[in-house]
Design a protein around this motif. Sequence first.
Motif, PDB file in Angstrom:
ATOM      1  N   ILE A   1       0.841  -1.200   0.000  1.00 18.81           N
ATOM      2  CA  ILE A   1       0.000   0.000   0.000  1.00 18.81           C
ATOM      3  C   ILE A   1       0.879   1.253   0.000  1.00 18.81           C
ATOM      4  O   ILE A   1       0.613   2.204  -0.727  1.00 18.81           O
ATOM      5  N   GLY A   2       1.940   1.232   0.787  1.00 17.00           N
ATOM      6  CA  GLY A   2       2.878   2.356   0.802  1.00 17.00           C
ATOM      7  C   GLY A   2       3.488   2.597  -0.565  1.00 17.00           C
ATOM      8  O   GLY A   2       3.668   3.746  -0.992  1.00 17.00           O
ATOM      9  N   GLY A   3       3.809   1.522  -1.283  1.00 16.52           N
ATOM     10  CA  GLY A   3       4.364   1.649  -2.632  1.00 16.52           C
ATOM     11  C   GLY A   3       3.383   2.277  -3.606  1.00 16.52           C
ATOM     12  O   GLY A   3       3.749   3.128  -4.423  1.00 16.52           O
ATOM     13  N   ILE A   4       2.116   1.866  -3.510  1.00 10.23           N
ATOM     14  CA  ILE A   4       1.075   2.452  -4.367  1.00 10.23           C
ATOM     15  C   ILE A   4       0.930   3.939  -4.042  1.00 10.23           C
ATOM     16  O   ILE A   4       0.881   4.791  -4.925  1.00 10.23           O
ATOM     17  N   LEU A   5       0.883   4.238  -2.744  1.00 15.61           N
ATOM     18  CA  LEU A   5       0.709   5.607  -2.292  1.00 15.61           C
ATOM     19  C   LEU A   5       1.855   6.496  -2.759  1.00 15.61           C
ATOM     20  O   LEU A   5       1.630   7.593  -3.271  1.00 15.61           O
TER      21      LEU A   5
ATOM     22  N   ALA B   1       8.069  10.087   1.255  1.00 18.92           N
ATOM     23  CA  ALA B   1       9.199   9.166   1.100  1.00 18.92           C
ATOM     24  C   ALA B   1      10.143   9.238   2.297  1.00 18.92           C
ATOM     25  O   ALA B   1      10.699   8.224   2.712  1.00 18.92           O
ATOM     26  N   SER B   2      10.316  10.424   2.858  1.00 21.75           N
ATOM     27  CA  SER B   2      11.239  10.570   3.988  1.00 21.75           C
ATOM     28  C   SER B   2      10.788   9.738   5.187  1.00 21.75           C
ATOM     29  O   SER B   2      11.608   9.231   5.940  1.00 21.75           O
ATOM     30  N   ILE B   3       9.498   9.575   5.357  1.00 24.45           N
ATOM     31  CA  ILE B   3       8.964   8.741   6.439  1.00 24.45           C
ATOM     32  C   ILE B   3       8.898   7.283   5.998  1.00 24.45           C
ATOM     33  O   ILE B   3       9.380   6.379   6.681  1.00 24.45           O
TER      34      ILE B   3
END
Length: 152
Positions: free
Chosen positions: A108-112, A128-130
């Motif tokens: 999900i993070g990758g999609i976001l 991206a920093s987080i």
Amino acid sequence: MKCPYCGVENTRVIDSRPADDGASIRRRRQCDACDKRFTTYEKVETIPIMIVKKDMTREEYNRSKIEAGIIRSCHKLPISAEQIKCTVDEIEKEIFAMDEKEIESKIIGGILIDKLKELNPVAYVRFASIYKEFKDVNTFMDEIKLFLDNSK
């Protein structure tokens, strides 16, 4: 449907129309007691998706968490609420299209992060920093260089 203004349960539908490209129905309602109007949305109920987090714990999918992450990333940027809503809708569409009962949070993070890259470069770098857990300034700079090289 209970009136959000006076709490009476006697409301009536005065208008119905498709919303979100036919994925839901928008209904305008009017309370018979106080005559105030309000809008409701009807969507198909889906089987809950479980999110598998980094520590292997599981929690039910929550749209508002994605929305909150995007809102934080877009803070003080010229991005409208409608753009944020559309981005969340696109992300959610991809998630549900996977037709999986469990999805790792990193997917999900990758999609976001891909959607934020399209939306706004500053929002992308903030997220991206987080998400990528930058350890120092050099890692941060490497990500910015990579982003700039890919956007040419």
